[in-house]
Design a protein around this motif. Structure first.
Motif, PDB file in Angstrom:
ATOM      1  N   GLY A  71       0.780  -1.231   0.000  1.00 11.14           N
ATOM      2  CA  GLY A  71       0.000   0.000   0.000  1.00 11.14           C
ATOM      3  C   GLY A  71       0.805   1.272   0.000  1.00 11.14           C
ATOM      4  N   ARG A  72       2.127   1.187  -0.060  1.00  8.92           N
ATOM      5  CA  ARG A  72       2.968   2.382   0.025  1.00  8.92           C
ATOM      6  C   ARG A  72       3.805   2.557  -1.243  1.00  8.92           C
ATOM      7  N   TYR A  73       4.002   3.843  -1.584  1.00 10.40           N
ATOM      8  CA  TYR A  73       4.777   4.183  -2.770  1.00 10.40           C
ATOM      9  C   TYR A  73       6.235   4.503  -2.432  1.00 10.40           C
ATOM     10  N   ASP A  74       6.565   4.587  -1.157  1.00 15.05           N
ATOM     11  CA  ASP A  74       7.943   4.832  -0.759  1.00 15.05           C
ATOM     12  C   ASP A  74       8.667   3.501  -0.567  1.00 15.05           C
ATOM     13  N   VAL A  75       9.899   3.455  -1.052  1.00 17.87           N
ATOM     14  CA  VAL A  75      10.730   2.248  -1.014  1.00 17.87           C
ATOM     15  C   VAL A  75      12.008   2.574  -0.252  1.00 17.87           C
ATOM     16  N   ARG A  76      12.332   1.751   0.712  1.00 21.05           N
ATOM     17  CA  ARG A  76      13.582   1.951   1.446  1.00 21.05           C
ATOM     18  C   ARG A  76      14.704   1.234   0.703  1.00 21.05           C
ATOM     19  N   VAL A  77      15.761   1.975   0.389  1.00 19.11           N
ATOM     20  CA  VAL A  77      16.909   1.417  -0.325  1.00 19.11           C
ATOM     21  C   VAL A  77      18.097   1.408   0.633  1.00 19.11           C
ATOM     22  N   GLU A  78      18.602   0.220   0.931  1.00 23.57           N
ATOM     23  CA  GLU A  78      19.670   0.063   1.909  1.00 23.57           C
ATOM     24  C   GLU A  78      20.912  -0.551   1.267  1.00 23.57           C
ATOM     25  N   TYR A  79      22.066  -0.147   1.790  1.00 25.89           N
ATOM     26  CA  TYR A  79      23.343  -0.804   1.481  1.00 25.89           C
ATOM     27  C   TYR A  79      23.846  -1.454   2.762  1.00 25.89           C
ATOM     28  N   LEU A  80      23.928  -2.792   2.764  1.00 26.41           N
ATOM     29  CA  LEU A  80      24.519  -3.529   3.883  1.00 26.41           C
ATOM     30  C   LEU A  80      25.961  -3.838   3.501  1.00 26.41           C
ATOM     31  N   LEU A  81      26.903  -3.212   4.184  1.00 25.88           N
ATOM     32  CA  LEU A  81      28.319  -3.289   3.816  1.00 25.88           C
ATOM     33  C   LEU A  81      29.107  -4.039   4.883  1.00 25.88           C
ATOM     34  N   VAL A  82      29.890  -4.998   4.448  1.00 22.81           N
ATOM     35  CA  VAL A  82      30.767  -5.748   5.351  1.00 22.81           C
ATOM     36  C   VAL A  82      32.186  -5.677   4.799  1.00 22.81           C
ATOM     37  N   ASN A  83      33.107  -5.172   5.625  1.00 22.66           N
ATOM     38  CA  ASN A  83      34.503  -5.056   5.206  1.00 22.66           C
ATOM     39  C   ASN A  83      35.247  -6.340   5.573  1.00 22.66           C
ATOM     40  N   ASN A  84      35.487  -7.177   4.580  1.00 21.16           N
ATOM     41  CA  ASN A  84      36.191  -8.446   4.797  1.00 21.16           C
ATOM     42  C   ASN A  84      37.691  -8.331   4.556  1.00 21.16           C
ATOM     43  N   SER A  85      38.163  -7.127   4.315  1.00 19.37           N
ATOM     44  CA  SER A  85      39.582  -6.927   4.049  1.00 19.37           C
ATOM     45  C   SER A  85      40.324  -6.560   5.334  1.00 19.37           C
ATOM     46  N   ASN A  86      41.618  -6.301   5.176  1.00 23.04           N
ATOM     47  CA  ASN A  86      42.456  -5.917   6.317  1.00 23.04           C
ATOM     48  C   ASN A  86      42.738  -4.418   6.353  1.00 23.04           C
ATOM     49  N   GLU A  87      42.023  -3.661   5.551  1.00 25.31           N
ATOM     50  CA  GLU A  87      42.262  -2.209   5.518  1.00 25.31           C
ATOM     51  C   GLU A  87      40.927  -1.465   5.564  1.00 25.31           C
ATOM     52  N   VAL A  88      41.028  -0.190   5.936  1.00 23.36           N
ATOM     53  CA  VAL A  88      39.829   0.654   6.019  1.00 23.36           C
ATOM     54  C   VAL A  88      39.296   0.921   4.624  1.00 23.36           C
ATOM     55  N   LYS A  89      37.982   0.790   4.470  1.00 21.14           N
ATOM     56  CA  LYS A  89      37.328   1.089   3.196  1.00 21.14           C
ATOM     57  C   LYS A  89      36.512   2.379   3.345  1.00 21.14           C
ATOM     58  N   THR A  90      36.562   3.190   2.310  1.00 20.11           N
ATOM     59  CA  THR A  90      35.834   4.476   2.308  1.00 20.11           C
ATOM     60  C   THR A  90      34.838   4.504   1.149  1.00 20.11           C
ATOM     61  N   VAL A  91      33.596   4.755   1.479  1.00 16.55           N
ATOM     62  CA  VAL A  91      32.560   4.848   0.450  1.00 16.55           C
ATOM     63  C   VAL A  91      31.711   6.092   0.705  1.00 16.55           C
ATOM     64  N   GLN A  92      30.995   6.486  -0.327  1.00 13.77           N
ATOM     65  CA  GLN A  92      30.127   7.663  -0.224  1.00 13.77           C
ATOM     66  C   GLN A  92      28.849   7.398  -1.029  1.00 13.77           C
ATOM     67  N   PRO A  93      27.668   7.462  -0.388  1.00 13.58           N
ATOM     68  CA  PRO A  93      26.422   7.172  -1.102  1.00 13.58           C
ATOM     69  C   PRO A  93      25.925   8.375  -1.908  1.00 13.58           C
ATOM     70  N   TYR A  94      25.245   8.083  -2.989  1.00 10.94           N
ATOM     71  CA  TYR A  94      24.581   9.131  -3.755  1.00 10.94           C
ATOM     72  C   TYR A  94      23.299   8.568  -4.344  1.00 10.94           C
ATOM     73  N   GLN A  95      22.374   9.446  -4.641  1.00 11.70           N
ATOM     74  CA  GLN A  95      21.122   9.093  -5.300  1.00 11.70           C
ATOM     75  C   GLN A  95      20.743  10.240  -6.235  1.00 11.70           C
ATOM     76  N   HIS A  96      20.322   9.910  -7.431  1.00 10.59           N
ATOM     77  CA  HIS A  96      19.819  10.973  -8.297  1.00 10.59           C
ATOM     78  C   HIS A  96      18.752  10.473  -9.257  1.00 10.59           C
ATOM     79  N   LEU A  97      18.052  11.435  -9.841  1.00 12.22           N
ATOM     80  CA  LEU A  97      17.006  11.183 -10.832  1.00 12.22           C
ATOM     81  C   LEU A  97      17.461  11.773 -12.160  1.00 12.22           C
ATOM     82  N   LEU A  98      17.249  11.027 -13.219  1.00  8.27           N
ATOM     83  CA  LEU A  98      17.667  11.446 -14.555  1.00  8.27           C
ATOM     84  C   LEU A  98      16.479  11.373 -15.495  1.00  8.27           C
ATOM     85  N   GLN A  99      16.291  12.417 -16.296  1.00  7.21           N
ATOM     86  CA  GLN A  99      15.155  12.460 -17.209  1.00  7.21           C
ATOM     87  C   GLN A  99      15.477  13.312 -18.431  1.00  7.21           C
TER      88      GLN A  99
END
Length: 545
Positions: A176-204
Motif C-alpha cells: 500500500g505504500r509508494y515509498d521504497v527503502r533502499v539500503e546498502y549492507l556493507l561488510v569489510n572483509n579486508s584488512n584495511e579501512v574502506k571508504t565509500v560515499q552514497p549518492y542518489q539521483h534522478l535522470l530524465q
C-alpha cells in the motif's frame, strides 16, 4: 458608472494575468536545447548507466562496459518496477492504481527507457572504495528476476563483492505504500579501512515531445528541499544555466509532473550535497550526495535512503520529508489552497462525491461571505439612488475639480454610502477563485474523479461545454437584476457581451472549477433577490436610479 460590472472586467483581467503569469513561470516554453547537444544526445541514449558521482570530482561520465545486465521485475499492489542489475538502478516504474487516461485499461507509466526517452532513478557508492568509483558501474548478482509482494513487506536483494567489500543492495517494499527503502549492507572483509560515499539521483530527458496548454498544464521539472528552504523548483532551464550545489542536513530532490512525483530522500541526520547537471546533452539530473564514511576491517555498516514514486499525496509526502508535500504546487496562494483542499477532502469523506463536495464548499464559502455580500448589494443600490445628486454635483462643479472631490465625499458621508463597498467582496473572492483553480488543477485526488452524467472527470474541461454555458446564463440573469447605468454605447456593448466572453473563457477550465463558479453565481442570485426584497421594504429602490 456601474461599479460591479466595471469591477468584473478588472477582475477578469487580473485573474487572467495571474493565471497566465503562473502558467508562464511553471509551464511556459523553455529555452531550446542547442543543436550540438541534440547531436550528442543521439549517441548517449543508453549512457545513463555510466553516470556516477565522485566525492572529489563531482559527476562525470565513464566508459560503458561490455557485460550484459539483467532486469529484475518487482510487483506490489501499487507499484510495478524494473531494476537494472547494472548499478541497481530503477529503470521502469508503473502505477497500476492509476489509469493512463480516463477509462483506459493501461496503467500510468511514470519511469521508463523507451523510444529515446529516459527517466530513471539511480543510486550508488563512490569515494575511494566505492564500486561506482572505477571506470564502470557495478554489476550486481541476483537470486531471481521476478519478485511479487504477498505479505506486508517484500525485500529484493542484489549482491556484489568489490575489493574485499561485501555489498548487499536491498529494496524494501511495503504493501500500500509508494515509498521504497533502499539500503546498502556493507561488510569489510579486508584488512584495511574502506571508504565509500552514497549518492542518489534522478535522470530524465529534458524534452519528451509533450506539450502543455494554458488551462491543463503538464509540468515537468525538478525540485529540492533543504534545511534553509523547504521547497524550491529547479527546472530544466535552470539546470542548463547553472549546476545546483547546496549543502544541507537531510533534504530531498525530486522530479515533478502534473499529478505525480519521484523523489530521493537521503538520511535526514546526515550532511548532504544537493546537485544537478545536464548529462548527455539532453538529460537533466538532480541528486543528493551523502558524506564519505570509513568502514574498519571486519566492521558492518548500513547506509539507507528512501525512494518515492507515485501520486502527489500531501499527507504521505509530508511524513517522508519536510516540504515534500509542497510538490503539490498551489502557487503563491498555497496558504489559501491548502485549507480549502483540507475542507474539500473532509466534506468528500462524508458525501463520497467530489462534485457534491464542491457544491457544499461553495455553499460554505458564500455563507461565510454573506455579510460582505449584503454590504456590496446595499452599497450598489444606494449608489444608484444617489445618481441624480451625483449628476447634480458634477454639473455644478464641472469647471472646478478641486471642489467636486470634497463635495462628493461629503455626499457619501451624509448618505452613509461607501463608493468602494461594492468591490470588497469581489476582492476577497478573487484569491479564493485562484486558490481553488490550483486545487482543481494540482490535486491528484480530483484526477478522473466523476461527478454525474457527462461530467466524468472534474479535473478536465466539460466535454459538452454545458457548465460554461450555464455559467454565462447565470451571469446574464445577474445583469438583469442590476440594469446598466452606463450611457457610453461602447461600454454598454462590452457589458452585454461579458457573459459570453466569460463562458468562452471557461471552456478550457477544469469542470470542477466551473461547477464551483456556477453554483457561486446561483447562490449570489438567491442572495441578491433576498437582499433586494428587504431593501425594497425599507423604501430603497434596487432596480432603478
Amino acid at each position: 458608472m456601474d461599479s460591479q460590472r466595471s469591477f468584473l472586467i478588472i477582475a477578469l483581467a487580473i485573474v487572467s494575468f495571474f493565471l497566465w503569469q503562473e502558467w508562464q513561470k511553471d509551464y511556459g516554453p523553455k529555452p531550446a536545447v542547442p543543436q550540438v547537444q541534440q547531436q550528442q544526445q543521439a549517441a548517449a541514449d543508453s549512457s545513463s548507466a555510466s553516470l556516477f558521482v565522485d566525492s572529489n570530482e563531482g559527476p562525470r561520465q565513464t566508459v560503458q562496459p561490455e557485460a550484459t545486465a539483467r532486469r529484475v521485475k518487482v510487483r506490489t499492489d501499487v507499484l510495478e518496477l524494473e531494476i537494472d542489475t547494472r548499478g541497481g538502478d530503477i529503470v521502469g516504474l508503473t502505477l497500476p492504481q492509476y489509469a493512463l487516461t480516463k477509462g483506459s485499461a493501461e496503467p500510468y507509466v511514470l519511469m521508463r527507457q523507451l523510444g529515446g526517452f529516459e527517466y530513471v532513478a539511480q543510486s550508488g557508492l563512490t569515494a575511494r572504495d566505492g564500486p561506482d568509483r572505477s571506470g564502470s558501474r557495478a554489476l550486481y548478482r541476483t537470486d531471481a528476476t521476478e519478485f511479487t509482494l504477498s505479505g506486508d513487506t517484500l525485500v529484493v536483494p542484489l549482491y556484489l563483492d568489490h575489493n574485499g567489500l561485501q555489498i548487499e543492495k536491498r529494496f524494501i517494499f511495503t504493501a500500500g505504500r509508494y515509498d521504497v527503502r533502499v539500503e546498502y549492507l556493507l561488510v569489510n572483509n579486508s584488512n584495511e579501512v574502506k571508504t565509500v560515499q552514497p549518492y542518489q539521483h534522478l535522470l530524465q530527458n529534458i524534452d519528451n515531445g509533450e506539450s502543455s496548454s494554458m488551462f491543463m498544464p503538464i509540468y515537468r521539472g525538478a525540485a529540492y528541499g533543504s534545511s534553509s528552504e523547504r521547497y524550491k523548483k529547479y527546472d530544466f532551464s535552470d539546470m542548463q544555466k547553472t549546476n545546483l550545489a547546496i549543502s544541507t542536513q537531510g533534504g530531498w530532490v525530486a522530479m515533478l509532473e502534473h499529478y505525480f512525483v519521484s523523489a530521493w530522500i537521503p538520511d535526514a541526520n546526515s550532511n548532504n550535497q544537493l546537485y544537478s547537471l545536464v548529462h548527455g546533452g539532453n538529460k537533466g539530473v538532480i541528486g543528493a550526495r551523502g558524506e564519505a564514511v570509513d568502514i574498519d576491517p571486519g566492521q558492518t555498516l548500513t547506509l539507507s535512503a528512501v525512494f518515492y514514486a507515485g501520486p502527489k499525496d500531501q499527507d504521505n509526502l509530508a511524513q517522508l520529508a519536510n516540504g515534500l508535500d509542497l510538490t503539490v504546487d498551489y502557487g503563491f496562494l498555497w496558504f489559501i489552497s491548502q485549507p480549502l483542499f483540507w475542507l474539500l477532502t473532509f466534506i468528500q469523506g462524508f458525501v463520497g462525491n467530489w462534485g457534491v463536495a464542491i457544491i457544499i464548499i461553495t455553499l460554505i464559502v458564500k455563507g461565510l461571505m454573506y455579510p460582505l455580500t449584503k454590504i456590496q448589494y446595499e452599497s450598489m443600490a444606494k449608489m444608484r439612488n444617489l445618481k441624480p445628486k451625483i449628476e447634480e454635483l458634477q454639473a455644478r462643479y464641472k469647471d472646478d475639480r478641486q471642489k467636486m472631490g470634497p463635495a462628493m465625499m461629503e455626499l457619501y458621508r451624509k448618505e452613509k454610502v461607501n463608493p468602494m463597498g461594492g468591490c470588497l467582496p469581489m476582492l476577497i473572492q478573487m484569491p479564493i477563485f485562484l486558490a481553488l483553480y490550483w486545487v482543481f488543477v494540482e490535486s491528484v485526488e480530483l484526477r478522473h474523479a466523476p461527478f454525474m452524467l457527462w461530467i466524468t472527470d472534474l479535473s478536465a474541461k466539460d466535454p459538452l461545454y454545458v457548465l460554461p454555458v450555464l455559467f454565462g446564463i447565470s451571469m446574464f440573469l445577474m445583469q438583469k437584476l442590476t440594469p446598466m447605468q452606463v450611457t457610453d454605447p461602447l461600454q454598454q456593448k462590452l457589458m452585454m457581451w461579458m457573459p459570453v466572453a466569460f463562458s468562452i473563457f471557461f471552456f478550457w477550465f477544469p469542470s470542477g472549477l466551473v461547477l464551483y463558479w456556477l453554483v457561486s453565481n446561483l447562490i449570489s442570485l438567491a442572495q441578491m433577490l433576498y437582499i433586494y426584497k428587504g431593501m425594497e421594504k425599507k423604501g430603497i429602490h434596487t432596480r432603478k436610479a
